[in-house]
Design a protein around this motif. Structure first.
Motif, short mmCIF file in Angstrom:
data_model
loop_
_atom_site.label_atom_id
_atom_site.label_comp_id
_atom_site.label_asym_id
_atom_site.label_seq_id
_atom_site.Cartn_x
_atom_site.Cartn_y
_atom_site.Cartn_z
N ILE A 1 32.50 29.43 106.93
CA ILE A 1 31.19 28.92 107.16
C ILE A 1 31.49 27.60 108.03
CG2 ILE A 1 29.45 27.35 105.92
CD1 ILE A 1 29.82 29.42 103.64
N ARG A 2 32.36 26.76 107.84
CA ARG A 2 32.69 25.81 108.77
C ARG A 2 32.70 26.07 110.15
NH1 ARG A 2 35.92 23.29 111.65
NH2 ARG A 2 37.89 24.65 111.22
N GLN A 3 33.53 27.20 110.56
CA GLN A 3 33.80 27.62 111.78
C GLN A 3 32.48 28.09 112.35
OE1 GLN A 3 37.19 30.20 112.20
NE2 GLN A 3 38.54 28.82 110.89
N GLY B 1 41.28 31.48 96.42
CA GLY B 1 41.71 31.56 97.74
C GLY B 1 40.60 32.05 98.36
N MET B 2 39.59 33.06 97.87
CA MET B 2 38.67 33.62 98.67
C MET B 2 37.57 32.15 98.91
SD MET B 2 37.05 35.84 100.09
CE MET B 2 38.05 37.45 99.54
N ILE B 3 37.25 31.63 97.87
CA ILE B 3 36.36 30.35 98.09
C ILE B 3 36.88 29.44 99.47
CG2 ILE B 3 35.72 28.31 97.26
CD1 ILE B 3 35.42 29.36 94.39
N LEU C 1 40.31 36.17 89.30
CA LEU C 1 40.40 37.10 90.51
C LEU C 1 38.95 37.57 90.83
CD1 LEU C 1 43.44 39.02 89.02
CD2 LEU C 1 43.44 36.96 90.55
N LEU C 2 38.81 37.79 91.91
CA LEU C 2 37.69 38.66 92.64
C LEU C 2 37.97 40.01 92.80
CD1 LEU C 2 34.83 38.34 93.73
CD2 LEU C 2 35.89 37.60 95.99
N LEU C 3 37.18 41.04 92.28
CA LEU C 3 37.38 42.36 92.47
C LEU C 3 36.14 42.75 93.26
CD1 LEU C 3 38.23 44.92 90.03
CD2 LEU C 3 36.15 45.27 90.97
N MET C 4 36.55 43.09 94.57
CA MET C 4 35.72 43.87 95.43
C MET C 4 35.78 45.45 95.14
SD MET C 4 36.23 41.03 98.47
CE MET C 4 37.86 41.42 98.47
#
Length: 81
Positions: A66-68, A57-59, A40-43
């Motif tokens: 980035i693609r957009q 999911g964040m990746i 999990l990513l903690l922000m």
């Protein structure tokens, strides 16, 4: 403390243990399909608070962003030509 919310939402308090750990309630783990060993990513932001999101999911989100952005830059360069 648990509040009655729609099926896809959850609100609860959690207690920080002696080692600084929190337990993610089972209902939340089930809702977000969090399994033992998941990353999990903690922000954290001093003014806005703390958020925890699924790292995988964040990746995907970051890669799509980035693609957009690259596509938008390419479109702008083509318009200048």
């Amino acid at each position: 403390m648990k509040l009655k919310l729609p099926r896809d939402q959850f609100l609860s308090t959690v207690r920080v243990g002696d080692k600084g750990q929190i337990v993610i309630p089972k209902e939340v783990r089930d809702l977000f399909e969090i399994e033992p060993g998941d990353n999990l990513l903690l922000m954290a932001d001093k003014k806005k608070g703390i958020a925890i999101v699924a790292f995988d999911g964040m990746i995907d989100f970051m890669n799509e962003s980035i693609r957009q952005a690259q596509q938008e830059q390419k479109n702008q360069e083509e318009e200048k030509s």
